[in-house]
Scaffold this active site. Structure first.
Site, PDB file in Angstrom:
ATOM      1  CG  ASP A  11     -28.354   2.363 -38.105  1.00 28.87           C
ATOM      2  OD1 ASP A  11     -28.184   3.589 -37.963  1.00 28.87           O
ATOM      3  OD2 ASP A  11     -27.446   1.588 -38.464  1.00 28.87           O
ATOM      4  CB  ILE A  12     -30.773   7.636 -37.458  1.00 30.19           C
ATOM      5  CG1 ILE A  12     -31.560   8.834 -38.017  1.00 30.19           C
ATOM      6  CG2 ILE A  12     -29.313   7.983 -37.228  1.00 30.19           C
ATOM      7  CD1 ILE A  12     -31.730   9.974 -37.038  1.00 30.19           C
ATOM      8  CG  ASP A  35     -20.982  12.468 -33.343  1.00 28.74           C
ATOM      9  OD1 ASP A  35     -21.025  12.691 -34.562  1.00 28.74           O
ATOM     10  OD2 ASP A  35     -20.300  13.137 -32.548  1.00 28.74           O
ATOM     11  CE1 TYR A 127     -22.279  14.589 -24.221  1.00 28.82           C
ATOM     12  CE2 TYR A 127     -23.784  15.989 -25.456  1.00 28.82           C
ATOM     13  CZ  TYR A 127     -22.488  15.581 -25.171  1.00 28.82           C
ATOM     14  OH  TYR A 127     -21.428  16.168 -25.823  1.00 28.82           O
TER      15      TYR A 127
HETATM   16  N1  AR6 Z   1     -29.468   5.296 -34.926  1.00 30.40           N
HETATM   17  C1  AR6 Z   1     -30.374   5.908 -34.138  1.00 30.40           C
HETATM   18  N2  AR6 Z   1     -30.171   6.140 -32.826  1.00 30.40           N
HETATM   19  C2  AR6 Z   1     -29.002   5.739 -32.292  1.00 30.40           C
HETATM   20  C3  AR6 Z   1     -27.984   5.090 -33.045  1.00 30.40           C
HETATM   21  C4  AR6 Z   1     -28.259   4.882 -34.428  1.00 30.40           C
HETATM   22  N3  AR6 Z   1     -27.378   4.288 -35.248  1.00 30.40           N
HETATM   23  N4  AR6 Z   1     -26.958   4.820 -32.216  1.00 30.40           N
HETATM   24  C5  AR6 Z   1     -27.305   5.261 -30.983  1.00 30.40           C
HETATM   25  N5  AR6 Z   1     -28.541   5.805 -31.022  1.00 30.40           N
HETATM   26  P1  AR6 Z   1     -25.921   9.208 -28.014  1.00 30.40           P
HETATM   27  P2  AR6 Z   1     -26.123  11.849 -26.706  1.00 30.40           P
HETATM   28  C6  AR6 Z   1     -29.355   6.418 -29.951  1.00 30.40           C
HETATM   29  O1  AR6 Z   1     -25.107   8.673 -26.895  1.00 30.40           O
HETATM   30  O2  AR6 Z   1     -26.713  11.231 -25.499  1.00 30.40           O
HETATM   31  C7  AR6 Z   1     -21.363  11.181 -28.765  1.00 30.40           C
HETATM   32  O3  AR6 Z   1     -20.099  10.730 -28.347  1.00 30.40           O
HETATM   33  C8  AR6 Z   1     -29.038   6.027 -28.523  1.00 30.40           C
HETATM   34  O4  AR6 Z   1     -29.661   4.799 -28.187  1.00 30.40           O
HETATM   35  O5  AR6 Z   1     -25.526   8.874 -29.390  1.00 30.40           O
HETATM   36  O6  AR6 Z   1     -26.772  13.078 -27.279  1.00 30.40           O
HETATM   37  C9  AR6 Z   1     -21.333  12.635 -29.209  1.00 30.40           C
HETATM   38  O7  AR6 Z   1     -20.127  12.945 -29.883  1.00 30.40           O
HETATM   39  C10 AR6 Z   1     -29.672   7.212 -27.768  1.00 30.40           C
HETATM   40  O8  AR6 Z   1     -31.061   6.973 -27.534  1.00 30.40           O
HETATM   41  O9  AR6 Z   1     -25.983  10.841 -27.955  1.00 30.40           O
HETATM   42  C11 AR6 Z   1     -21.461  13.359 -27.918  1.00 30.40           C
HETATM   43  O10 AR6 Z   1     -20.204  13.472 -27.260  1.00 30.40           O
HETATM   44  C12 AR6 Z   1     -29.547   8.379 -28.740  1.00 30.40           C
HETATM   45  O11 AR6 Z   1     -29.145   7.819 -29.990  1.00 30.40           O
HETATM   46  C13 AR6 Z   1     -22.381  12.495 -27.100  1.00 30.40           C
HETATM   47  O12 AR6 Z   1     -22.232  11.181 -27.637  1.00 30.40           O
HETATM   48  C14 AR6 Z   1     -28.529   9.412 -28.323  1.00 30.40           C
HETATM   49  O13 AR6 Z   1     -27.419   8.775 -27.735  1.00 30.40           O
HETATM   50  C15 AR6 Z   1     -23.827  12.895 -27.261  1.00 30.40           C
HETATM   51  O14 AR6 Z   1     -24.607  12.170 -26.352  1.00 30.40           O
END
Ligand code: AR6
Length: 176
Positions: A11-12, A35, A127
């Protein structure tokens, strides 16, 4: 000292680095995925800074990055970057925009005297950017940054939340 490149699974929001990168959206006002996790763990101070940026420049364009406080997180700053929403009809443009996310985040971190930074797998969740392709773009963007800035940071971390991404990055990165 040469920058160390590492991959971890987790978890980042828990990672102890100067800069945590957020996969934000262009409004900067929060969302789901990483986010949501960053805003929840960091508290209101992050949203307050985002709202100031929003008032000043109306959000953040795809591929660009902005910096805020990290609030209650262990990091000093959060860099918010906006990844592209995957569109298979525009593959080259997708790669370029995703690459810009990594490069602009790294440059912003260095401009703010950070020496360590952690990236999530931008665009690979909501995304829908294909994970293998996104990992290749991410690693190649970071490597091209390191060619011109081999020593400006001590550590660059890829923080993979899911096992699939973790395995991909483990294959692409040779850790020293
Ligand atoms: N720590 C690290 N990585 C994570 C965590 C965490 N706590 N939670 C999720 N991930 P996403 P996107 C990973 O959907 O595709 C939001 O609503 C997850 O498994 O968070 O860039 C924004 O506001 C995945 O591999 O971001 C935008 O509207 C990665 O983070 C939209 O989502 C990115 O997944 C952005 O979509």
């Amino acid at each position: 000292m040469k920058t160390k490149l590492k991959t971890i699974q987790g978890d980042i929001t828990k990672v102890n680095v100067d800069v945590i990168v957020n996969a934000a959206n262009s409004s900067l006002l929060g969302g789901g995925g990483v986010d949501g996790a960053i805003h929840r763990a960091g508290g209101k101070a992050i949203l307050d800074d985002c709202m100031k940026i929003w008032a000043r420049q109306g959000g953040c364009k795809t591929g660009e990055a902005v910096i805020t406080t990290a609030g209650k997180l262990p990091a000093k700053y959060v860099v918010h970057t906006v990844g592209p929403v995957w569109n298979s009809a525009k593959k080259d443009e997708m790669d370029q925009l995703l690459s810009n996310c990594y490069l602009n985040s790294l440059n912003l971190a260095v401009e703010n005297q950070a020496i360590s930074i952690a990236f999530p797998n931008i665009s690979t969740g909501i995304y829908r950017f294909p994970k293998t392709r996104a990992a290749e773009v991410a690693v190649s963007a970071v490597n091209s940054f390191l060619e011109t800035n081999p020593e400006s940071l001590n550590e660059i971390l890829f923080v993979c939340y899911d096992m699939e991404n973790f395995q991909l990055y483990r294959q692409l990165i040779v850790e020293d």
